[in-house]
Design a protein around this motif. Structure first.
Motif, short mmCIF file in Angstrom:
data_model
loop_
_atom_site.label_atom_id
_atom_site.label_comp_id
_atom_site.label_asym_id
_atom_site.label_seq_id
_atom_site.Cartn_x
_atom_site.Cartn_y
_atom_site.Cartn_z
N ILE A 88 0.87 -1.18 0.00
CA ILE A 88 0.00 0.00 0.00
C ILE A 88 0.90 1.22 0.00
N ASP A 89 0.80 2.04 -1.03
CA ASP A 89 1.51 3.31 -1.09
C ASP A 89 0.50 4.43 -0.99
N ILE A 90 0.82 5.43 -0.19
CA ILE A 90 -0.07 6.58 -0.02
C ILE A 90 0.70 7.82 -0.47
N ASN A 91 0.16 8.49 -1.48
CA ASN A 91 0.84 9.61 -2.11
C ASN A 91 0.03 10.89 -1.96
N LEU A 92 0.72 11.98 -1.76
CA LEU A 92 0.12 13.30 -1.68
C LEU A 92 -0.10 13.81 -3.11
N LYS A 97 -5.70 16.36 -1.22
CA LYS A 97 -5.99 15.06 -1.82
C LYS A 97 -4.85 14.07 -1.63
N LEU A 98 -5.24 12.84 -1.22
CA LEU A 98 -4.33 11.71 -1.12
C LEU A 98 -4.73 10.64 -2.11
N GLU A 99 -3.75 9.89 -2.57
CA GLU A 99 -4.00 8.73 -3.43
C GLU A 99 -3.44 7.50 -2.74
N ILE A 100 -4.23 6.44 -2.73
CA ILE A 100 -3.80 5.15 -2.22
C ILE A 100 -3.62 4.22 -3.41
N LEU A 101 -2.48 3.57 -3.48
CA LEU A 101 -2.24 2.55 -4.50
C LEU A 101 -2.00 1.23 -3.79
N CYS A 102 -2.74 0.21 -4.18
CA CYS A 102 -2.56 -1.13 -3.63
C CYS A 102 -2.09 -2.03 -4.77
N GLU A 103 -0.93 -2.66 -4.56
CA GLU A 103 -0.40 -3.61 -5.53
C GLU A 103 -0.42 -5.01 -4.93
N CYS A 104 -1.00 -5.94 -5.67
CA CYS A 104 -1.05 -7.35 -5.25
C CYS A 104 -0.38 -8.20 -6.33
N THR A 105 0.37 -9.21 -5.87
CA THR A 105 1.10 -10.10 -6.77
C THR A 105 0.95 -11.54 -6.30
N LEU A 106 0.91 -12.46 -7.25
CA LEU A 106 0.97 -13.88 -6.96
C LEU A 106 1.34 -14.63 -8.22
N THR A 107 1.69 -15.88 -8.05
CA THR A 107 1.77 -16.81 -9.16
C THR A 107 0.62 -17.77 -8.94
N GLY A 108 -0.34 -17.77 -9.87
CA GLY A 108 -1.53 -18.57 -9.66
C GLY A 108 -2.36 -18.68 -10.92
N LYS A 109 -3.59 -19.18 -10.72
CA LYS A 109 -4.49 -19.48 -11.83
C LYS A 109 -5.57 -18.43 -12.04
N THR A 110 -5.62 -17.42 -11.18
CA THR A 110 -6.63 -16.38 -11.33
C THR A 110 -6.02 -15.05 -10.92
N GLY A 111 -6.62 -13.98 -11.41
CA GLY A 111 -6.08 -12.65 -11.21
C GLY A 111 -6.28 -12.10 -9.81
N VAL A 112 -5.63 -10.97 -9.56
CA VAL A 112 -5.65 -10.34 -8.24
C VAL A 112 -6.27 -8.95 -8.27
N GLU A 113 -7.09 -8.69 -9.28
CA GLU A 113 -7.72 -7.38 -9.38
C GLU A 113 -8.61 -7.07 -8.18
N MET A 114 -9.42 -8.04 -7.77
CA MET A 114 -10.34 -7.80 -6.65
C MET A 114 -9.58 -7.58 -5.35
N GLU A 115 -8.46 -8.27 -5.19
CA GLU A 115 -7.65 -8.09 -3.99
C GLU A 115 -7.07 -6.67 -3.94
N ALA A 116 -6.58 -6.19 -5.09
CA ALA A 116 -6.02 -4.83 -5.14
C ALA A 116 -7.11 -3.78 -4.90
N LEU A 117 -8.27 -3.98 -5.51
CA LEU A 117 -9.38 -3.04 -5.30
C LEU A 117 -9.86 -3.04 -3.85
N THR A 118 -9.93 -4.21 -3.24
CA THR A 118 -10.35 -4.31 -1.85
C THR A 118 -9.32 -3.65 -0.93
N GLY A 119 -8.05 -3.91 -1.18
CA GLY A 119 -7.00 -3.30 -0.36
C GLY A 119 -7.02 -1.78 -0.42
N ALA A 120 -7.14 -1.22 -1.62
CA ALA A 120 -7.19 0.23 -1.76
C ALA A 120 -8.44 0.81 -1.09
N SER A 121 -9.56 0.13 -1.25
CA SER A 121 -10.82 0.61 -0.67
C SER A 121 -10.79 0.61 0.85
#
Length: 163
Positions: A88-92, A97-121
């Motif tokens: 989680i990076d938080i930028n001014l 205004k602040l911006e939150i960026l959530c980056e999720c990574t794995l090696t697997g069979k399905t994507g991590v878009e929902m995890e990144a969106l949930t983390g940022a939210s």
């Protein structure tokens, strides 16, 4: 739009968890954002650590990481994933205004878009919760997938979509 294009619906239109057992394991990365707008006085308190609840930025980072790891508990049809990285990076962005960026990574069979969106939210919600005593007018906005890499559908970027 047909049911075939909505992967979480079966041929009868019933919700189901997608079978990913035949998909290849690949490295997958997703980055999502959330932005918060607030009074400049509130943002100054956040940056200076002047809020009574303590270090709100550190707490928001931890909350976002925990939320990404628990996404399948929150979003009914998400697969439980063994994430290899959550950041989680938080930028001014401005004095309000602040911006939150959530980056999720794995090696697997399905994507991590929902995890990144949930983390940022959840990181954004945590910041709101910890600051609402001094600013009830904080607005959480622009929750969006910024970028994804890997998987069958390939790479995608919000910047390419807006071009």
């Amino acid at each position: 739009m047909t049911n075939e294009s909505l992967t979480h619906l079966d041929e009868h239109g019933h919700a189901h968890m997608v079978d990913v057992s035949d998909k290849a394991q690949t490295k997958r990365v997703a980055i999502a954002q959330a932005q918060l707008s607030m009074k400049s006085e509130t943002l100054k308190l956040i940056i200076e650590g002047g809020l009574p609840k303590g270090d709100v930025l550190a707490t928001a980072r931890i909350a976002g990481i925990q939320a990404a790891k628990k996404t399948s508990d929150l979003i009914p049809l998400c697969h439980p994933l063994m994430l290899s990285k959550v950041s989680i990076d938080i930028n001014l962005l401005s004095d309000t205004k602040l911006e939150i960026l959530c980056e999720c990574t794995l090696t697997g069979k399905t994507g991590v878009e929902m995890e990144a969106l949930t983390g940022a939210s959840v990181a954004a919600l945590t910041l709101y919760d910890m600051c609402k005593a001094v600013d009830k007018g904080i607005v959480i906005q622009n929750i969006a997938l910024v970028e994804k890499k890997g998987g069958k559908s390939g790479d995608w970027s919000m910047l390419n979509e807006q071009a």
